[in-house]
Design an enzyme around this catalytic site. Sequence first.
Site, PDB file in Angstrom:
ATOM      1  N   GLU A 106      -5.325   1.616 -10.560  1.00 18.70           N
ATOM      2  CA  GLU A 106      -4.375   2.202 -11.701  1.00 18.70           C
ATOM      3  C   GLU A 106      -2.958   1.934 -11.909  1.00 18.70           C
ATOM      4  O   GLU A 106      -2.977   2.452 -13.295  1.00 18.70           O
ATOM      5  CB  GLU A 106      -3.794   4.023 -10.946  1.00 18.70           C
ATOM      6  CG  GLU A 106      -5.108   4.131 -10.485  1.00 18.70           C
ATOM      7  CD  GLU A 106      -5.046   5.670  -9.685  1.00 18.70           C
ATOM      8  OE1 GLU A 106      -4.165   6.016  -8.369  1.00 18.70           O
ATOM      9  OE2 GLU A 106      -4.843   7.114  -9.859  1.00 18.70           O
ATOM     10  N   GLU A 126     -10.432   6.619  -3.210  1.00 23.79           N
ATOM     11  CA  GLU A 126      -9.639   7.378  -2.722  1.00 23.79           C
ATOM     12  C   GLU A 126     -10.018   8.199  -1.944  1.00 23.79           C
ATOM     13  O   GLU A 126     -10.139   8.729  -0.802  1.00 23.79           O
ATOM     14  CB  GLU A 126      -8.623   7.556  -3.793  1.00 23.79           C
ATOM     15  CG  GLU A 126      -7.577   7.068  -4.115  1.00 23.79           C
ATOM     16  CD  GLU A 126      -8.200   6.365  -5.550  1.00 23.79           C
ATOM     17  OE1 GLU A 126      -9.329   5.710  -5.975  1.00 23.79           O
ATOM     18  OE2 GLU A 126      -7.122   5.713  -6.201  1.00 23.79           O
TER      19      GLU A 126
HETATM   20  C1  3H9 Z   1      -4.240   5.374  -3.042  1.00 23.56           C
HETATM   21  O1  3H9 Z   1      -4.514   3.620  -3.802  1.00 23.56           O
HETATM   22  C2  3H9 Z   1      -3.676   6.346  -3.693  1.00 23.56           C
HETATM   23  C3  3H9 Z   1      -3.398   6.207  -5.258  1.00 23.56           C
HETATM   24  O2  3H9 Z   1      -4.038   6.489  -5.913  1.00 23.56           O
HETATM   25  C4  3H9 Z   1      -2.436   6.294  -5.580  1.00 23.56           C
HETATM   26  C5  3H9 Z   1      -1.789   7.702  -4.795  1.00 23.56           C
HETATM   27  C6  3H9 Z   1      -0.380   8.036  -5.375  1.00 23.56           C
HETATM   28  N1  3H9 Z   1      -2.454   0.738   3.061  1.00 23.56           N
HETATM   29  O3  3H9 Z   1      -9.775  -4.144   5.374  1.00 23.56           O
HETATM   30  P1  3H9 Z   1      -8.528  -5.598   6.264  1.00 23.56           P
HETATM   31  C7  3H9 Z   1      -4.369  -3.294   5.718  1.00 23.56           C
HETATM   32  S1  3H9 Z   1      -4.991   5.317  -1.999  1.00 23.56           S
HETATM   33  C8  3H9 Z   1      -1.614  -0.304   4.316  1.00 23.56           C
HETATM   34  O4  3H9 Z   1      -9.240  -5.730   7.487  1.00 23.56           O
HETATM   35  P2  3H9 Z   1     -10.148  -7.055   4.376  1.00 23.56           P
HETATM   36  C9  3H9 Z   1      -5.329  -2.729   6.868  1.00 23.56           C
HETATM   37  O5  3H9 Z   1      -5.242  -1.764   7.520  1.00 23.56           O
HETATM   38  C10 3H9 Z   1      -5.417   3.779  -1.352  1.00 23.56           C
HETATM   39  N2  3H9 Z   1      -2.369  -0.597   5.211  1.00 23.56           N
HETATM   40  O6  3H9 Z   1      -8.609  -6.778   5.699  1.00 23.56           O
HETATM   41  C11 3H9 Z   1      -4.945  -4.131   8.234  1.00 23.56           C
HETATM   42  O7  3H9 Z   1      -4.184  -3.781   8.897  1.00 23.56           O
HETATM   43  P3  3H9 Z   1      -4.023  -4.089  10.536  1.00 23.56           P
HETATM   44  C12 3H9 Z   1      -6.902   3.347  -1.878  1.00 23.56           C
HETATM   45  C13 3H9 Z   1      -4.302  -1.099   4.344  1.00 23.56           C
HETATM   46  O8  3H9 Z   1      -9.979  -8.166   4.049  1.00 23.56           O
HETATM   47  C14 3H9 Z   1      -5.222  -5.126   6.819  1.00 23.56           C
HETATM   48  O9  3H9 Z   1      -4.632  -4.568   5.776  1.00 23.56           O
HETATM   49  N3  3H9 Z   1      -6.768   1.757  -1.591  1.00 23.56           N
HETATM   50  C15 3H9 Z   1      -4.454  -1.013   3.827  1.00 23.56           C
HETATM   51  O10 3H9 Z   1     -11.657  -7.455   5.546  1.00 23.56           O
HETATM   52  C16 3H9 Z   1      -6.385  -5.874   6.906  1.00 23.56           C
HETATM   53  O11 3H9 Z   1      -7.116  -4.860   6.058  1.00 23.56           O
HETATM   54  C17 3H9 Z   1      -7.935   1.487  -0.086  1.00 23.56           C
HETATM   55  O12 3H9 Z   1      -9.105   2.740  -0.045  1.00 23.56           O
HETATM   56  C18 3H9 Z   1      -3.098   0.150   2.639  1.00 23.56           C
HETATM   57  N4  3H9 Z   1      -4.099  -0.004   1.600  1.00 23.56           N
HETATM   58  O13 3H9 Z   1     -10.429  -5.641   3.136  1.00 23.56           O
HETATM   59  C19 3H9 Z   1      -7.909   0.358   0.360  1.00 23.56           C
HETATM   60  N5  3H9 Z   1      -5.649  -1.853   2.783  1.00 23.56           N
HETATM   61  O14 3H9 Z   1      -4.190  -5.817  10.078  1.00 23.56           O
HETATM   62  C20 3H9 Z   1      -7.897  -0.158   1.866  1.00 23.56           C
HETATM   63  C21 3H9 Z   1      -5.289  -2.526   3.882  1.00 23.56           C
HETATM   64  O15 3H9 Z   1      -3.028  -4.577  10.643  1.00 23.56           O
HETATM   65  N6  3H9 Z   1      -7.774  -0.985   1.601  1.00 23.56           N
HETATM   66  N7  3H9 Z   1      -4.729  -2.596   4.355  1.00 23.56           N
HETATM   67  O16 3H9 Z   1      -5.302  -4.020  10.897  1.00 23.56           O
HETATM   68  C22 3H9 Z   1      -9.535  -1.984   1.973  1.00 23.56           C
HETATM   69  O17 3H9 Z   1     -10.372  -1.682   1.329  1.00 23.56           O
HETATM   70  C23 3H9 Z   1      -9.712  -3.463   2.568  1.00 23.56           C
HETATM   71  O18 3H9 Z   1      -7.916  -3.392   3.022  1.00 23.56           O
HETATM   72  C24 3H9 Z   1      -9.494  -4.315   1.581  1.00 23.56           C
HETATM   73  C25 3H9 Z   1      -8.909  -6.184   2.131  1.00 23.56           C
HETATM   74  C26 3H9 Z   1     -10.749  -4.380   1.103  1.00 23.56           C
HETATM   75  C27 3H9 Z   1      -8.220  -4.577   0.405  1.00 23.56           C
END
Ligand code: 3H9
Length: 703
Positions: A106, A126
């Site tokens: 976004e 999301e």
């Molecule tokens: C959003 O954006 C809403 C909007 O529309 C705006 C609204 C106003 N936040 O997955 P990993 C942490 S909603 C906080 O193992 P990878 C995760 O918990 C969001 N923490 O790594 C972990 O912590 P820990 C939309 C996050 O390399 C560490 O990072 N976005 C977030 O296998 C490593 O994560 C998503 O849904 C976050 N957003 O994969 C994307 N993301 O080490 C969600 C990760 O303490 N994230 N963490 O356990 C992912 O899909 C994967 O993390 C990503 C990396 C592909 C980015």
Amino acid sequence: MSLVGYDKHGSVAVLTVNNPPVNAMSPGVPKGICEGIARANGDDEIKAIVLIGGGRGFIAGADIRYFSLPWPEGEETFKHIIAAFEASPKPVIAAIHGHALGGGLETAMACHYRVIVPTANVGQPEVKLGFPPGAGGTQRLPRLAGLVPALDMIVTGNPIKAPKAAALGIVDQVIEGDLLDGALAFAKDKGTQDGGHRRTRDIGIVCEDKGIFEAKRKEIARRARGMRAPFACIECVEAAVELDFDAGVKRERDIFTECVTSDESKAMRHVFFAERAANKIPGIAKDLKPRTIAKAGVLGAGTMGGGIAMNFVNAGIPVTIVEQSQEALDRGMGIIEKNYAATVAKGRMSQEQMDGCMAHITPSVEMADLGDADMIIEAVFETMAVKKEVFAKLDQVAKPDAILTSNTSYLNINEIAETVPGRDGHVLGTHFFSPANVMRLVEVVRTDNVSDENLVTTMDIGRRMRKLPIVTGVCHGFIGNRMLEGYFGEASIMVEEGARPLHIDTVMFGYGMAMGPLAVMDLAGLDIGWSKRKDAGDGTAADDRGAYVSNRLCEMGRFGQKSKRGYYIYEEGSRKPAPDAEVDQLAADAAKHFGLERRDFTDQEILERCLYPLVNIGADILAEGHALRASDIDLVYINGYGYPGWRGGPMHWAGSVGLKTVYEKVCAYHESLGFDHWKPSALLKRLAEENMTFEDYDKENAG
Ligand code: 3H9
């Protein structure tokens, strides 16, 4: 240190987001971006601005933790960043590597231009967290990508790769070399252009057929049963067509706000963090490296063995699969081939890929051919005697340091490990779920003596197979099947008390389970439990409570779907369960046999009696340390037993009901029914008394 760096590269200002590990939009990031934009616009030397991510990717979206925490008063948000970009007279260019997800995409779409490296992903995931995009994604993506692809991306939540994003017009240029160099060149060029720069909000939307929204609702009706978020996504995109840009953004915001506070979203966010936590094993150093598994072996080419062999190959590990007879081996290889061919037919794999996979599976009838395998999984007949015999044979042929795992679903693997005393540090369990090549869950059973390195390696192999490995301790049925006994048991007991199978299954299906418990028993085969009961007795299955009807059905040759009759009747070629008066009669006989008064059941009682045993037994498993955390139990149920992910798993769900309520009901059912699965768990009692949830318990235990 600022979370957003500011550097000048000649006439271009570069804002670098540095918020490891994934550059989420935590407090401070929006502020840093806004300050950078203002600074660049105040500097006459600067003609263009590049926004780039430091580390692994661009921006992974909002910081998900903050949907359950207060956002600091006065801190900037997405709204401020987007307003700053759109008001900027100097062009803002997003330079994307790794990932631009959710609020990350976004943010990029609110920039004037986007450049990307070929390996990056962009997406609006999301919906997987139980809400639609909330920073204009549902309004901007259709303007850039076109309505149909945008709708698809937003409703599925699946990311797409850079080349596709470029083809759809989401990004302006794919940079083959160094991203920053490419972005600087792009920015310099745009910086010298006269006139205003295009804002995504000003692009028109073409909607040739408003029927696409209704069609999408129908398409997802089955998959999204019981959920709000996927339908909320459709509503938001529909608003992009129906309303002007600002009104569309407001509509999106209202729907987002409604969804983000829902139980569904809380549950899905719980699942997101649960999956990340499941990788961590307390007491084992984070940096302990898994061993290299260059070759694998599978013993047994039945349905499970074949599926497991496919998993190894899919993870890029060549595998030797061994059967006792050539005939059984050929049959097993035939099934593997058929499975791959079905994937090719669905277009999810090419013929070459299939040929490559088949070439990496070596069939053999010689156990000695497992001699070069670094890891061997046995998937032979499920009795202790057979398993022990197999392990003794493996001891003769396997490499001294080979990891040996048993794909048992119930048996005591410590006892199996004792049969190979010198190797017990290399023995553990890998409980795959059927069909093993499809189901995501694998319970990794930690034996008393298994080394940390071998445990970590097995978890790693599970992940490389694209599975969700969950550590469990050695106990009868591990996490999932141990809990299942209470669930199935109570469903069968209710039938004896007068509940109709279809009523029970309808209530549980309505709750969100993939199938009701009695339909699942018919699918799995009633004869499995029957033969266990026969083995446990003197060769006849005891008519314990809950077993009476099933015993009679099996005696009549009604084993479930495979014999077209079980708790239900199945017409030829159909899997649809039809109720049967004969089963009602058996249930009435059971009531007479046990001296029970048959009665009607409310939906609420059915729900409680099916689900509360899961929670009660789950709490015992947790207290005993056979599960590392309650959230692991939730993942087991969601990924292995058809439990709806949007309810967060049984332990999370119990928290939303209130553990006090659950505990009181467990006590009441224990009082009236008395079965073991109702014996109140001491942990459940404590948490109920202290007004805690299982998440609180997990946090307490994580220190
Ligand atoms: C959003 O954006 C809403 C909007 O529309 C705006 C609204 C106003 N936040 O997955 P990993 C942490 S909603 C906080 O193992 P990878 C995760 O918990 C969001 N923490 O790594 C972990 O912590 P820990 C939309 C996050 O390399 C560490 O990072 N976005 C977030 O296998 C490593 O994560 C998503 O849904 C976050 N957003 O994969 C994307 N993301 O080490 C969600 C990760 O303490 N994230 N963490 O356990 C992912 O899909 C994967 O993390 C990503 C990396 C592909 C980015």
